[in-house]
Design a protein around this motif. Structure first.
Motif, PDB file in Angstrom:
ATOM      1  N   ARG A  34     -12.106 -10.400  -9.810  1.00 20.09           N
ATOM      2  CA  ARG A  34     -13.453 -10.327 -10.498  1.00 20.09           C
ATOM      3  C   ARG A  34     -14.312 -11.208  -9.707  1.00 20.09           C
ATOM      4  O   ARG A  34     -13.746 -12.434  -9.119  1.00 20.09           O
ATOM      5  CB  ARG A  34     -13.207 -10.745 -11.855  1.00 20.09           C
TER       6      ARG A  34
ATOM      7  N   ILE B  91     -19.123 -13.699 -18.047  1.00 21.64           N
ATOM      8  CA  ILE B  91     -18.343 -12.675 -18.034  1.00 21.64           C
ATOM      9  C   ILE B  91     -18.813 -11.156 -17.797  1.00 21.64           C
ATOM     10  O   ILE B  91     -18.734 -10.658 -17.026  1.00 21.64           O
ATOM     11  CB  ILE B  91     -17.364 -12.859 -19.284  1.00 21.64           C
TER      12      ILE B  91
ATOM     13  N   GLY C 226     -10.808 -16.622 -18.379  1.00 28.09           N
ATOM     14  CA  GLY C 226     -11.725 -15.964 -18.312  1.00 28.09           C
ATOM     15  C   GLY C 226     -12.683 -16.517 -17.087  1.00 28.09           C
ATOM     16  O   GLY C 226     -13.512 -15.298 -16.430  1.00 28.09           O
TER      17      GLY C 226
END
Length: 117
Positions: A12, A48, A82
């Motif tokens: 990510r 996020i 996260g």
């Protein structure tokens, strides 16, 4: 949401741009936001959705290698689920892109999204 190919290791990323004071900003759905050093719950809710999943080999040649040092998230993010595994992609002001160790560049295009060239 796009994902990487089946079997490809992914990472990510969060495209960021430097500010005059040494910090970073990132793009949200509504505008640009300052990258928080000590994120609140609301900050996390902004960060996020601004991340994108890409093939890890876009960032390092060979998935086993560590990520480049300039992609490390803020130290305070390490303990936050996260956020700890996000790689920052700091766009150079002159080129508006980030150069990977293999010489290719990654940039955020307003129409095409994340582009690797």
């Amino acid at each position: 949401m796009a994902v990487t190919r089946l079997g490809a290791e992914s990472q990510r990323i969060l495209p960021v741009w430097p500010t005059a004071d040494g910090g970073f900003v990132f793009v949200t759905q509504a505008s640009r936001a300052v990258l928080p050093e000590r994120p609140t719950t609301e900050d996390i809710r902004q960060v996020i959705p601004s991340t994108v999943q890409v093939r890890r080999d876009w960032l390092v040649p060979g998935n086993a290698e560590p990520l480049p040092a300039d992609t490390a998230p803020p130290a305070n993010w390490v303990s936050i689920p996260g956020l700890a595994d996000i790689a920052l992609i700091p766009h150079h002001p002159a080129t508006d892109s980030w150069r990977a160790p293999d010489g290719r560049t990654i940039h955020l295009d307003p129409v095409e999204g994340i582009v690797r060239s």
